[in-house]
Design a protein around this motif. Structure first.
Motif, PDB file in Angstrom:
ATOM      1  N   ASN A  21       0.806  -1.221   0.000  1.00 17.49           N
ATOM      2  CA  ASN A  21       0.000   0.000   0.000  1.00 17.49           C
ATOM      3  C   ASN A  21       0.841   1.274   0.000  1.00 17.49           C
ATOM      4  O   ASN A  21       0.302   2.375  -0.154  1.00 17.49           O
ATOM      5  CB  ASN A  21      -0.946   0.019   1.204  1.00 17.49           C
ATOM      6  N   PHE A  22       2.152   1.106   0.211  1.00 16.33           N
ATOM      7  CA  PHE A  22       3.021   2.274   0.155  1.00 16.33           C
ATOM      8  C   PHE A  22       3.460   2.473  -1.290  1.00 16.33           C
ATOM      9  O   PHE A  22       4.459   1.934  -1.753  1.00 16.33           O
ATOM     10  CB  PHE A  22       4.222   2.110   1.079  1.00 16.33           C
ATOM     11  N   THR A  23       2.696   3.258  -2.024  1.00 13.72           N
ATOM     12  CA  THR A  23       2.942   3.519  -3.437  1.00 13.72           C
ATOM     13  C   THR A  23       3.524   4.917  -3.627  1.00 13.72           C
ATOM     14  O   THR A  23       3.483   5.750  -2.711  1.00 13.72           O
ATOM     15  CB  THR A  23       1.634   3.411  -4.231  1.00 13.72           C
ATOM     16  N   PHE A  24       4.020   5.167  -4.814  1.00 14.87           N
ATOM     17  CA  PHE A  24       4.543   6.507  -5.102  1.00 14.87           C
ATOM     18  C   PHE A  24       3.419   7.538  -5.032  1.00 14.87           C
ATOM     19  O   PHE A  24       3.618   8.663  -4.569  1.00 14.87           O
ATOM     20  CB  PHE A  24       5.221   6.529  -6.462  1.00 14.87           C
ATOM     21  N   THR A  25       2.234   7.160  -5.470  1.00 15.50           N
ATOM     22  CA  THR A  25       1.087   8.072  -5.380  1.00 15.50           C
ATOM     23  C   THR A  25       0.791   8.413  -3.928  1.00 15.50           C
ATOM     24  O   THR A  25       0.506   9.574  -3.597  1.00 15.50           O
ATOM     25  CB  THR A  25      -0.151   7.438  -6.043  1.00 15.50           C
ATOM     26  N   TYR A  26       0.856   7.415  -3.062  1.00 17.55           N
ATOM     27  CA  TYR A  26       0.633   7.685  -1.635  1.00 17.55           C
ATOM     28  C   TYR A  26       1.677   8.678  -1.124  1.00 17.55           C
ATOM     29  O   TYR A  26       1.349   9.627  -0.404  1.00 17.55           O
ATOM     30  CB  TYR A  26       0.698   6.392  -0.815  1.00 17.55           C
ATOM     31  N   LEU A  31      17.881   9.158   2.842  1.00 14.31           N
ATOM     32  CA  LEU A  31      18.109  10.506   2.306  1.00 14.31           C
ATOM     33  C   LEU A  31      19.470  10.605   1.636  1.00 14.31           C
ATOM     34  O   LEU A  31      19.623  11.281   0.609  1.00 14.31           O
ATOM     35  CB  LEU A  31      17.963  11.538   3.427  1.00 14.31           C
ATOM     36  N   TRP A  32      20.462   9.936   2.195  1.00 17.75           N
ATOM     37  CA  TRP A  32      21.784   9.932   1.562  1.00 17.75           C
ATOM     38  C   TRP A  32      21.715   9.237   0.200  1.00 17.75           C
ATOM     39  O   TRP A  32      22.238   9.741  -0.795  1.00 17.75           O
ATOM     40  CB  TRP A  32      22.799   9.238   2.470  1.00 17.75           C
ATOM     41  N   LYS A  33      21.041   8.112   0.166  1.00 15.84           N
ATOM     42  CA  LYS A  33      20.902   7.363  -1.097  1.00 15.84           C
ATOM     43  C   LYS A  33      20.167   8.181  -2.147  1.00 15.84           C
ATOM     44  O   LYS A  33      20.519   8.166  -3.339  1.00 15.84           O
ATOM     45  CB  LYS A  33      20.136   6.065  -0.821  1.00 15.84           C
ATOM     46  N   ALA A  34      19.144   8.924  -1.714  1.00 11.78           N
ATOM     47  CA  ALA A  34      18.353   9.735  -2.642  1.00 11.78           C
ATOM     48  C   ALA A  34      19.003  11.080  -2.944  1.00 11.78           C
ATOM     49  O   ALA A  34      18.489  11.848  -3.760  1.00 11.78           O
ATOM     50  CB  ALA A  34      16.958   9.958  -2.071  1.00 11.78           C
ATOM     51  N   ASN A  35      20.130  11.381  -2.288  1.00  9.49           N
ATOM     52  CA  ASN A  35      20.852  12.644  -2.459  1.00  9.49           C
ATOM     53  C   ASN A  35      19.978  13.851  -2.111  1.00  9.49           C
ATOM     54  O   ASN A  35      19.933  14.841  -2.841  1.00  9.49           O
ATOM     55  CB  ASN A  35      21.415  12.773  -3.875  1.00  9.49           C
ATOM     56  N   ILE A  36      19.275  13.754  -0.977  1.00 13.50           N
ATOM     57  CA  ILE A  36      18.428  14.837  -0.477  1.00 13.50           C
ATOM     58  C   ILE A  36      18.904  15.206   0.919  1.00 13.50           C
ATOM     59  O   ILE A  36      19.065  14.333   1.778  1.00 13.50           O
ATOM     60  CB  ILE A  36      16.950  14.414  -0.437  1.00 13.50           C
ATOM     61  N   SER A  37      19.124  16.457   1.180  1.00 17.33           N
ATOM     62  CA  SER A  37      19.560  16.898   2.499  1.00 17.33           C
ATOM     63  C   SER A  37      18.452  16.679   3.524  1.00 17.33           C
ATOM     64  O   SER A  37      17.275  16.952   3.250  1.00 17.33           O
ATOM     65  CB  SER A  37      19.925  18.381   2.475  1.00 17.33           C
ATOM     66  N   PRO A  38      18.813  16.206   4.719  1.00 16.91           N
ATOM     67  CA  PRO A  38      17.806  16.048   5.774  1.00 16.91           C
ATOM     68  C   PRO A  38      17.238  17.369   6.269  1.00 16.91           C
ATOM     69  O   PRO A  38      16.254  17.391   7.004  1.00 16.91           O
ATOM     70  CB  PRO A  38      18.565  15.317   6.884  1.00 16.91           C
ATOM     71  N   LYS A  39      17.841  18.487   5.858  1.00 14.58           N
ATOM     72  CA  LYS A  39      17.326  19.804   6.223  1.00 14.58           C
ATOM     73  C   LYS A  39      16.240  20.286   5.270  1.00 14.58           C
ATOM     74  O   LYS A  39      15.645  21.342   5.483  1.00 14.58           O
ATOM     75  CB  LYS A  39      18.472  20.826   6.226  1.00 14.58           C
ATOM     76  N   SER A  40      15.953  19.535   4.222  1.00 19.36           N
ATOM     77  CA  SER A  40      15.007  19.955   3.199  1.00 19.36           C
ATOM     78  C   SER A  40      13.569  19.996   3.722  1.00 19.36           C
ATOM     79  O   SER A  40      13.205  19.286   4.659  1.00 19.36           O
ATOM     80  CB  SER A  40      15.071  19.005   1.999  1.00 19.36           C
ATOM     81  N   THR A  41      12.775  20.822   3.063  1.00 18.51           N
ATOM     82  CA  THR A  41      11.338  20.901   3.337  1.00 18.51           C
ATOM     83  C   THR A  41      10.609  19.992   2.352  1.00 18.51           C
ATOM     84  O   THR A  41      10.844  20.069   1.137  1.00 18.51           O
ATOM     85  CB  THR A  41      10.842  22.351   3.184  1.00 18.51           C
ATOM     86  N   LEU A 100      11.465  13.198  -5.461  1.00 19.20           N
ATOM     87  CA  LEU A 100      10.600  12.364  -4.614  1.00 19.20           C
ATOM     88  C   LEU A 100      10.545  10.934  -5.152  1.00 19.20           C
ATOM     89  O   LEU A 100      10.465   9.977  -4.381  1.00 19.20           O
ATOM     90  CB  LEU A 100       9.195  12.954  -4.538  1.00 19.20           C
ATOM     91  N   ASN A 101      10.618  10.809  -6.466  1.00 19.42           N
ATOM     92  CA  ASN A 101      10.663   9.473  -7.054  1.00 19.42           C
ATOM     93  C   ASN A 101      11.948   8.754  -6.645  1.00 19.42           C
ATOM     94  O   ASN A 101      11.943   7.554  -6.340  1.00 19.42           O
ATOM     95  CB  ASN A 101      10.570   9.562  -8.576  1.00 19.42           C
ATOM     96  N   ALA A 102      13.059   9.503  -6.612  1.00 12.93           N
ATOM     97  CA  ALA A 102      14.328   8.926  -6.151  1.00 12.93           C
ATOM     98  C   ALA A 102      14.233   8.541  -4.680  1.00 12.93           C
ATOM     99  O   ALA A 102      14.772   7.503  -4.257  1.00 12.93           O
ATOM    100  CB  ALA A 102      15.462   9.930  -6.366  1.00 12.93           C
TER     101      ALA A 102
END
Length: 262
Positions: A133-138, A173-183, A192-194
């Motif tokens: 049930n955890f889909t990208f749309t969700y 977050l490291w794998k997705a290359n997104i800072s944990p400080k992001s909004t 978000l797909n990454a």
């Protein structure tokens, strides 16, 4: 604190060791951490068997052959023990003990007395991080509902996604290359797909690593393979310095390379 990958392996190993064995005794040792009293526990447990043990989010559900269920949330320092009666007597901070045919006892303990045992727990509709049930749309819809929320806080919020804790949020977050400080609401859809892909990849890879390194584990946590949330590392394998900072009220490990979205 054991997180989703640890608990996934615990459930498999506990199932191998104690499923289908008759329960011959049950004792509540810390009434404050069990939602029913000892007499009710014995009524529910005695002369039945554990049919299955499954992970749901950060909890293990013990499903009994008499259709009763109890869940265990280990919290920070809860532990499972399977041992002989004479060993069980020496285990401190016991919460619940369950005697099994074959003269072994399952003991649940916690030196901090935070672990919770709940009989007939209430179910929620919140999807598990590895559930169908955890889909990208969700995920997209959840971000839209929580646009101003910090992304680290978003990932560890059990009312949004069940199962992800502090350490694996950092790894994801490291794998997705997104800072944990992001909004959350500022992260573009392709990122978000990454993030969605990283959640599955990181958690499944962690389960495989734990099974490889500690194949019989039923307590504690195996973290030696983690890429960034790792006490023993100052730099990632790629040479980036690992920074440590309090983010979303949690000690967070990340690198400057991770992209910031504000």
């Amino acid at each position: 604190m054991p997180e989703l990958p640890d608990l996934q392996v615990f459930s498999k190993n506990l199932r191998k060791r104690i499923a289908r064995r008759e329960i011959v005794s049950a004792e509540v040792l810390n009434r404050s951490r069990v939602n029913v009293d000892g007499d009710i526990v014995r009524t529910k447990l005695l002369q039945t068997r554990i049919a299955d043990i499954v992970r749901k989010g950060k909890e293990l559900y013990f499903q009994l052959e008499n259709d009763e269920t109890f869940s265990v949330h280990l919290m920070l320092s809860g532990k499972f023990h399977i041992c002989a009666p004479e060993e069980a007597a020496g285990i401190p901070y016991k919460i619940l003990s369950v005697g099994l045919e074959g003269e072994e006892i399952l003991v649940i303990s916690d030196l901090q007395s935070l672990c919770k045992v709940t009989f007939n727990p209430m179910e929620t509709n919140t999807p598990d991080a590895l559930g169908e049930n955890f889909t990208f749309t969700y995920l997209l819809n959840a971000v839209r509902r929580n646009q101003r929320k910090n992304i680290k806080a978003f990932l560890i919020d059990q009312s949004i996604i069940k199962g992800i804790g502090n350490a694996y949020a950092d790894e994801i977050l490291w794998k997705a290359n997104i800072s944990p400080k992001s909004t959350a609401g500022k992260i573009p859809e392709d990122r978000l797909n990454a993030l969605y892909t990283a959640i599955s990849d990181v958690l499944k890879d962690a389960v495989a690593n734990i099974e490889r390194i500690s194949p019989d584990i039923i307590s504690g946590e195996e973290r030696s393979f983690l890429r960034v949330h790792n006490f023993g590392k100052k730099y990632t394998d790629e040479g980036d310095r690992i920074l440590i900072q309090k983010i979303a009220a949690k000690t967070t490990y990340y690198t400057e390379r991770q992209q910031l979205f504000l």
